[in-house]
Design a protein around this motif. Structure first.
Motif, PDB file in Angstrom:
ATOM      1  N   ASP A  33       0.465  -1.153  -0.066  1.00  0.00           N
ATOM      2  CA  ASP A  33      -0.132   0.129  -0.231  1.00  0.00           C
ATOM      3  C   ASP A  33       1.183   0.931   0.203  1.00  0.00           C
ATOM      4  N   ALA A  34       0.570   1.907  -0.033  1.00  0.00           N
ATOM      5  CA  ALA A  34       1.049   3.145  -0.201  1.00  0.00           C
ATOM      6  C   ALA A  34       1.936   3.358   0.785  1.00  0.00           C
ATOM      7  N   ASN A  35       1.662   3.853   2.172  1.00  0.00           N
ATOM      8  CA  ASN A  35       3.082   3.985   2.980  1.00  0.00           C
ATOM      9  C   ASN A  35       3.587   3.039   3.621  1.00  0.00           C
ATOM     10  N   THR A  36       3.797   1.648   2.974  1.00  0.00           N
ATOM     11  CA  THR A  36       3.894   0.599   2.895  1.00  0.00           C
ATOM     12  C   THR A  36       5.098   1.024   2.470  1.00  0.00           C
ATOM     13  N   LEU A  37       4.691   1.633   1.523  1.00  0.00           N
ATOM     14  CA  LEU A  37       5.708   1.293   0.238  1.00  0.00           C
ATOM     15  C   LEU A  37       7.137   2.537   0.297  1.00  0.00           C
ATOM     16  N   LYS A  38       5.977   3.794   1.128  1.00  0.00           N
ATOM     17  CA  LYS A  38       6.912   4.856   0.932  1.00  0.00           C
ATOM     18  C   LYS A  38       8.242   4.561   2.237  1.00  0.00           C
ATOM     19  N   ALA A  39       7.941   3.601   2.946  1.00  0.00           N
ATOM     20  CA  ALA A  39       8.809   3.323   3.885  1.00  0.00           C
ATOM     21  C   ALA A  39       9.946   2.990   3.647  1.00  0.00           C
ATOM     22  N   GLU A  40       9.823   1.894   2.307  1.00  0.00           N
ATOM     23  CA  GLU A  40      10.624   0.704   1.683  1.00  0.00           C
ATOM     24  C   GLU A  40      11.449   1.627   1.098  1.00  0.00           C
ATOM     25  N   TYR A  41      11.204   2.417   0.581  1.00  0.00           N
ATOM     26  CA  TYR A  41      12.154   3.795  -0.889  1.00  0.00           C
ATOM     27  C   TYR A  41      13.065   4.977   0.385  1.00  0.00           C
ATOM     28  N   GLU A  42      12.420   5.081   1.545  1.00  0.00           N
ATOM     29  CA  GLU A  42      13.251   5.807   2.564  1.00  0.00           C
ATOM     30  C   GLU A  42      14.035   4.615   3.368  1.00  0.00           C
ATOM     31  N   ILE A  43      13.885   3.188   2.934  1.00  0.00           N
ATOM     32  CA  ILE A  43      15.160   2.749   3.735  1.00  0.00           C
ATOM     33  C   ILE A  43      16.107   2.787   3.186  1.00  0.00           C
ATOM     34  N   PHE A  44      15.642   2.350   1.857  1.00  0.00           N
ATOM     35  CA  PHE A  44      16.220   1.778   0.381  1.00  0.00           C
ATOM     36  C   PHE A  44      16.936   3.890   0.235  1.00  0.00           C
ATOM     37  N   GLU A  45      16.632   4.787   0.130  1.00  0.00           N
ATOM     38  CA  GLU A  45      17.383   5.534  -0.325  1.00  0.00           C
ATOM     39  C   GLU A  45      18.493   5.843   1.322  1.00  0.00           C
ATOM     40  N   LYS A  46      18.245   5.741   1.966  1.00  0.00           N
ATOM     41  CA  LYS A  46      19.364   5.677   3.461  1.00  0.00           C
ATOM     42  C   LYS A  46      20.752   4.948   2.958  1.00  0.00           C
ATOM     43  N   SER A  47      20.260   3.763   2.408  1.00  0.00           N
ATOM     44  CA  SER A  47      21.199   2.501   2.182  1.00  0.00           C
ATOM     45  C   SER A  47      21.920   2.548   1.340  1.00  0.00           C
ATOM     46  N   ASP A  48      21.334   3.756   0.741  1.00  0.00           N
ATOM     47  CA  ASP A  48      22.228   3.715  -0.751  1.00  0.00           C
ATOM     48  C   ASP A  48      23.261   4.933  -0.667  1.00  0.00           C
ATOM     49  N   THR A  49      23.339   5.522   0.844  1.00  0.00           N
ATOM     50  CA  THR A  49      24.418   6.271   1.245  1.00  0.00           C
ATOM     51  C   THR A  49      25.556   5.751   1.694  1.00  0.00           C
ATOM     52  N   ASP A  50      25.571   3.854   1.690  1.00  0.00           N
ATOM     53  CA  ASP A  50      26.383   3.165   2.538  1.00  0.00           C
ATOM     54  C   ASP A  50      26.012   2.281   1.764  1.00  0.00           C
ATOM     55  N   PRO A  51      27.404   2.340   0.457  1.00  0.00           N
ATOM     56  CA  PRO A  51      28.224   1.714  -0.523  1.00  0.00           C
ATOM     57  C   PRO A  51      28.326   0.135  -0.206  1.00  0.00           C
ATOM     58  N   GLU A  52      28.625  -0.405   1.210  1.00  0.00           N
ATOM     59  CA  GLU A  52      28.625  -1.671   1.488  1.00  0.00           C
ATOM     60  C   GLU A  52      27.327  -2.397   1.759  1.00  0.00           C
ATOM     61  N   PRO A  54      24.642  -2.639   0.150  1.00  0.00           N
ATOM     62  CA  PRO A  54      23.394  -1.923  -0.811  1.00  0.00           C
ATOM     63  C   PRO A  54      22.114  -3.207  -0.798  1.00  0.00           C
ATOM     64  N   LEU A  55      21.384  -1.873  -0.634  1.00  0.00           N
ATOM     65  CA  LEU A  55      20.024  -2.711  -0.738  1.00  0.00           C
ATOM     66  C   LEU A  55      19.023  -2.891  -1.814  1.00  0.00           C
ATOM     67  N   PRO A  56      18.662  -3.781  -2.291  1.00  0.00           N
ATOM     68  CA  PRO A  56      17.460  -3.841  -3.669  1.00  0.00           C
ATOM     69  C   PRO A  56      16.600  -2.827  -3.908  1.00  0.00           C
ATOM     70  N   LYS A  57      16.417  -2.351  -4.394  1.00  0.00           N
ATOM     71  CA  LYS A  57      15.077  -1.312  -5.190  1.00  0.00           C
ATOM     72  C   LYS A  57      14.109  -1.490  -4.470  1.00  0.00           C
ATOM     73  N   PRO A  58      13.164  -1.841  -3.873  1.00  0.00           N
ATOM     74  CA  PRO A  58      12.276  -1.729  -4.396  1.00  0.00           C
ATOM     75  C   PRO A  58      11.004  -2.139  -5.231  1.00  0.00           C
ATOM     76  N   GLU A  59      10.222  -3.258  -5.528  1.00  0.00           N
ATOM     77  CA  GLU A  59       9.004  -3.572  -6.483  1.00  0.00           C
ATOM     78  C   GLU A  59       8.197  -4.266  -5.637  1.00  0.00           C
TER      79      GLU A  59
END
Length: 113
Positions: A33-52, A54-59
């Motif tokens: 749902d919208a809120n769950t997807l937003k939360a997953e993307y927030e985690i993904f974007e934060k992990s993008d700053t840690d190259p060691e 990396p998380l897969p892009k949420p689909e």
């Protein structure tokens, strides 16, 4: 108001002429749902700053009611309201047209709010 109704009736008639039933009861496997997807993307974007680490892009698969639509040529922005939130969806012609369905974007533009 009458003009908007006429446009919707025209879209309905075009769908019927192309052999598509807009009232077909279909099942769609909603995975988020919208809120769950937003939360997953927030985690993904934060992990993008840690190259060691990396998380897969949420689909996911999400469904809801289109509440707003902005067309920008080959790209459209739609607001999708789900049971618990709203999310903006970016739809680009080159991203949804495929060899199997080269008219996907044309079909998408016939959707309505």
């Amino acid at each position: 108001m009458a003009e908007e109704r006429d446009v919707r009736i025209q879209k309905l008639e075009e769908l019927k002429e192309n052999g598509k039933n807009p009232y077909t009861n279909t099942k769609f496997p909603v995975l988020s749902d919208a809120n769950t997807l937003k939360a997953e993307y927030e985690i993904f974007e934060k992990s993008d700053t840690d190259p060691e680490n990396p998380l897969p892009k949420p689909e996911t698969k999400i469904a809801g009611r289109i509440t707003n639509w902005r067309a920008m040529g080959k790209a459209h922005f739609i607001d999708l309201q789900t049971a618990n939130g709203r999310i903006q969806v970016y739809v680009k012609r080159d991203d949804i047209n495929t060899e199997d369905n080269p008219d996907a974007f044309a079909d998408f533009k016939k959707w309505d709010i």
